[in-house]
Scaffold this motif. Structure first.
Motif, PDB file in Angstrom:
ATOM      1  N   THR A  15       4.987  -6.066  -7.065  1.00  0.00           N
ATOM      2  CA  THR A  15       6.095  -5.504  -7.839  1.00  0.00           C
ATOM      3  C   THR A  15       5.627  -4.254  -8.593  1.00  0.00           C
ATOM      4  O   THR A  15       6.297  -3.220  -8.585  1.00  0.00           O
ATOM      5  CB  THR A  15       6.618  -6.551  -8.851  1.00  0.00           C
ATOM      6  N   HIS A  16       4.474  -4.348  -9.233  1.00  0.00           N
ATOM      7  CA  HIS A  16       3.943  -3.185  -9.961  1.00  0.00           C
ATOM      8  C   HIS A  16       3.633  -2.038  -9.007  1.00  0.00           C
ATOM      9  O   HIS A  16       3.947  -0.879  -9.298  1.00  0.00           O
ATOM     10  CB  HIS A  16       2.668  -3.574 -10.730  1.00  0.00           C
ATOM     11  N   ALA A  17       3.016  -2.367  -7.873  1.00  0.00           N
ATOM     12  CA  ALA A  17       2.677  -1.326  -6.895  1.00  0.00           C
ATOM     13  C   ALA A  17       3.947  -0.639  -6.393  1.00  0.00           C
ATOM     14  O   ALA A  17       4.002   0.590  -6.278  1.00  0.00           O
ATOM     15  CB  ALA A  17       1.906  -1.936  -5.726  1.00  0.00           C
ATOM     16  N   ASN A  18       4.978  -1.436  -6.124  1.00  0.00           N
ATOM     17  CA  ASN A  18       6.252  -0.874  -5.658  1.00  0.00           C
ATOM     18  C   ASN A  18       6.822   0.099  -6.683  1.00  0.00           C
ATOM     19  O   ASN A  18       7.245   1.203  -6.346  1.00  0.00           O
ATOM     20  CB  ASN A  18       7.279  -1.986  -5.413  1.00  0.00           C
ATOM     21  N   ARG A  19       6.807  -0.327  -7.954  1.00  0.00           N
ATOM     22  CA  ARG A  19       7.383   0.527  -9.003  1.00  0.00           C
ATOM     23  C   ARG A  19       6.624   1.836  -9.141  1.00  0.00           C
ATOM     24  O   ARG A  19       7.220   2.883  -9.352  1.00  0.00           O
ATOM     25  CB  ARG A  19       7.386  -0.221 -10.330  1.00  0.00           C
ATOM     26  N   LEU A  20       5.300   1.761  -9.013  1.00  0.00           N
ATOM     27  CA  LEU A  20       4.501   2.990  -9.089  1.00  0.00           C
ATOM     28  C   LEU A  20       4.854   3.944  -7.955  1.00  0.00           C
ATOM     29  O   LEU A  20       4.692   5.152  -8.058  1.00  0.00           O
ATOM     30  CB  LEU A  20       3.006   2.661  -9.049  1.00  0.00           C
ATOM     31  N   ASN A  21       5.333   3.380  -6.840  1.00  0.00           N
ATOM     32  CA  ASN A  21       5.718   4.218  -5.703  1.00  0.00           C
ATOM     33  C   ASN A  21       7.202   4.560  -5.719  1.00  0.00           C
ATOM     34  O   ASN A  21       7.745   5.049  -4.724  1.00  0.00           O
ATOM     35  CB  ASN A  21       5.360   3.522  -4.390  1.00  0.00           C
ATOM     36  N   LEU A  25       3.848  11.469   6.293  1.00  0.00           N
ATOM     37  CA  LEU A  25       4.176  10.059   6.044  1.00  0.00           C
ATOM     38  C   LEU A  25       3.635   9.101   7.113  1.00  0.00           C
ATOM     39  O   LEU A  25       3.505   7.912   6.877  1.00  0.00           O
ATOM     40  CB  LEU A  25       5.698   9.874   5.924  1.00  0.00           C
ATOM     41  N   ASN A  26       3.367   9.620   8.318  1.00  0.00           N
ATOM     42  CA  ASN A  26       2.795   8.706   9.319  1.00  0.00           C
ATOM     43  C   ASN A  26       1.355   9.066   9.692  1.00  0.00           C
ATOM     44  O   ASN A  26       0.777   8.480  10.600  1.00  0.00           O
ATOM     45  CB  ASN A  26       3.674   8.608  10.580  1.00  0.00           C
ATOM     46  N   TRP A  62       0.819  -1.217   0.000  1.00  0.00           N
ATOM     47  CA  TRP A  62       0.000   0.000   0.000  1.00  0.00           C
ATOM     48  C   TRP A  62       0.850   1.263   0.000  1.00  0.00           C
ATOM     49  O   TRP A  62       1.957   1.274   0.510  1.00  0.00           O
ATOM     50  CB  TRP A  62      -0.954  -0.007   1.207  1.00  0.00           C
ATOM     51  N   ASP A  63       0.271   2.334  -0.544  1.00  0.00           N
ATOM     52  CA  ASP A  63       1.003   3.595  -0.675  1.00  0.00           C
ATOM     53  C   ASP A  63       1.512   4.103   0.670  1.00  0.00           C
ATOM     54  O   ASP A  63       2.653   4.557   0.785  1.00  0.00           O
ATOM     55  CB  ASP A  63       0.104   4.674  -1.307  1.00  0.00           C
ATOM     56  N   ALA A  64       0.642   4.034   1.700  1.00  0.00           N
ATOM     57  CA  ALA A  64       1.025   4.557   3.019  1.00  0.00           C
ATOM     58  C   ALA A  64       2.240   3.803   3.557  1.00  0.00           C
ATOM     59  O   ALA A  64       3.195   4.414   4.049  1.00  0.00           O
ATOM     60  CB  ALA A  64      -0.146   4.447   3.989  1.00  0.00           C
ATOM     61  N   SER A  65       2.216   2.477   3.429  1.00  0.00           N
ATOM     62  CA  SER A  65       3.332   1.671   3.931  1.00  0.00           C
ATOM     63  C   SER A  65       4.591   1.905   3.106  1.00  0.00           C
ATOM     64  O   SER A  65       5.687   2.009   3.646  1.00  0.00           O
ATOM     65  CB  SER A  65       2.999   0.188   3.869  1.00  0.00           C
TER      66      SER A  65
END
Lengths: 91, 417
Positions: free
Chosen positions: B136-142, B392-393, B87-90
């Protein structure tokens, strides 16, 4: 790892059992009337006591029945075991 | 004045037989009052104190620790550092930490032995494959580095893995984060302690908190085994014992504390130069610089504060390790231990204000807090100093259990909880 005396089957290895968390959390009688705070309290908030705690266990690989346990979480000593619906022992 | 560690200080001290090294931190008696007190002298607590002093000019602060610093989960984890969360927040939270890790040894003038040897996560069934590709895709987007590997690429990256299709849980693929890796856990605590101490932070060991004094809705101080300490801000970073402290203040937290085990083998020559984690069979392994295999097992399912876990948990992990790495079949295990991890229902941490003014909690890191140490300290310091969370938190507040806006990393992160 410890031995648990199932009230239905007798003493068995803890590996046969599944812990079910804090006991005696009552399901709300009027769920539709609960506020968000009350829902959070019911669903998520836990006492998580270091010391004597009341909890539910299930004999998952045995009779599959639920029961209650009083256990000291600081040393894993089991103080009492009693069936669902029975009155918890006085501490 | 704090002496700087360098090659010259090493030579100088070698000439005097290493008998004149300066103490890394003082051993002060508590003052009557501080601007803020951090409860818990693990990595996260010490990092919080360090960043409060460094970035927020709060130098009249103390860290109180019931044992010795770094003696809890900081010294008990398997030192894995990564930021490949779904997730984006994490992703924001853990990658913030990873970026600080990359310059931490220089910043602290203390070698934390951060080693970006990569972390590889394995897939053992079709659902794993889909989940890991999605992550993997989610990570790359972030903006987080991640690649998906085929079975052959897994074998090439770590040749000792058994990639035979005949094993019970065959390796169908994996992901790799190259920026991820490990660090020396003790050095992280010691480095932050030394850095905080140099800026005037009092690090008080063997000082257990016995109560939190509050005046209706605000904090007035803490009762400790070394007497009452007056303060308007208390930041609790007590890991497995967070609920114990919360109960003192009349608060309830959505946490359960459970034993998590790890073990190390006898030291051997270099055999595995990366970190390999397997979600489905719950086995992860890396090799320390001393040569020991560092193996992480799972948690028990019951609440316990005993710092020891069940044998069947270790047995299950070792079964999986042996099937994946037949070469380890004759290794002997040297030590096994447990730590108490505080697990949130959504397996994400809490870095938050509470309903009591001046009382802050940094907890719920569960089975994976070590990797976040620098970021956690930085963001928690921001939250305490400004009485407001950093962006961020912000998502990791206590109120998410009321609003329902959970950060559901359960099983979606790279490892099962």
């Amino acid at each position: 790892m410890f031995l648990i005396n199932c009230p239905y089957c007798g003493e068995r290895d803890q590996q046969e059992f599944k812990a079910g968390g804090e006991a005696h959390i009552e399901r709300p009688k009027q769920p539709t009337e609960l506020s968000d705070d009350e829902w959070a309290e019911y669903l998520f908030m836990r006492k998580n006591i270091k010391g004597v705690q009341f909890e539910r266990w299930n004999h998952a690989h045995g009779c599959r029945k639920w029961f209650n346990m009083v256990r000291d979480t600081s040393n894993d000593e089991i103080k009492a075991i009693y069936k669902m619906g029975e009155k918890p022992p006085a501490q | 004045m704090r002496n700087k560690y360098s090659v010259f200080s090493l030579i100088k001290n070698a000439l005097s037989y290493h008998e004149n090294w300066q103490r890394a931190w003082k051993d002060p008696t508590p003052k009557k009052e501080y601007d803020a007190v951090i409860v818990g002298g693990g990595g996260h607590g010490l990092a919080t104190a360090y960043y409060l002093a460094k970035k927020h000019n709060m130098n009249n602060i103390a860290v109180v620790e019931k044992g010795w610093i770094g003696g809890g989960n900081t010294g008990r984890n398997t030192t894995i550092i990564r930021s490949n969360y779904l997730w984006d927040a994490s992703a924001g939270l853990y990658d913030h930490a990873l970026k600080i890790w990359e310059g931490l040894s220089q910043e602290l003038n203390y070698n934390v032995m951060f080693s970006q040897r990569g972390v590889m996560n394995l897939a053992h069934n079709l659902q794993d494959v889909r989940d890991l590709k999605r992550r993997t895709h989610a990570n790359r987007l972030n903006g987080i580095d991640a690649v998906y590997l085929s079975t052959e690429e897994v074998k090439k990256f770590c040749p000792i893995i058994n990639t035979s299709p005949d094993i019970r849980y065959p390796v169908l693929g994996g992901t790799l984060q190259r920026r991820a890796g490990t660090a020396r856990h003790d050095a992280v605590a010691w480095g932050y302690a030394r850095g905080a101490d140099a800026m005037g932070v009092d690090i008080i060991q063997n000082c257990e908190v016995k109560g939190i004094k509050r005046n209706e809705d605000s904090v007035e101080g803490i009762e400790t085994t070394k007497g009452f300490i007056k303060t308007k801000k208390v930041g609790v970073v007590a890991a497995g014992h967070s609920s114990v402290i919360a109960n003192m203040a009349g608060l309830r937290l959505p946490l359960e504390s459970k034993p998590l085990q790890a073990l190390v083998s006898e030291p051997v020559k270099p055999i595995i130069d990366t970190v390999v984690m397997s979600n489905a069979v719950h086995a992860y392994v890396s090799q320390s610089d001393k040569g020991e295999l560092v193996i992480g097992a799972g948690t028990d399912d019951y609440v316990s504060y005993t710092q020891k876990g069940s044998h069947q948990i270790v047995e299950g992990t070792l079964n999986a390790i042996l099937e994946l790495y037949p070469i380890f079949s004759r290794m002997r295990m040297l030590r096994q231990w447990g730590g108490i991890v505080d697990i949130c229902p959504d397996a994400s941490p809490i870095l938050s204000k509470t309903s009591i003014k001046g009382l802050y909690f940094n907890c719920g890191w569960g089975t994976g807090g070590f990797k976040a140490t620098p970021g956690s300290g930085d963001l928690f310091a921001h939250t305490i100093a400004n009485d407001e969370p950093h962006k961020l938190n912000a998502a990791f507040n206590l109120n998410r259990f009321v609003s329902g806006d959970l950060v559901d990393e359960h099983g979606a992160a790279a490892v099962a909880h």
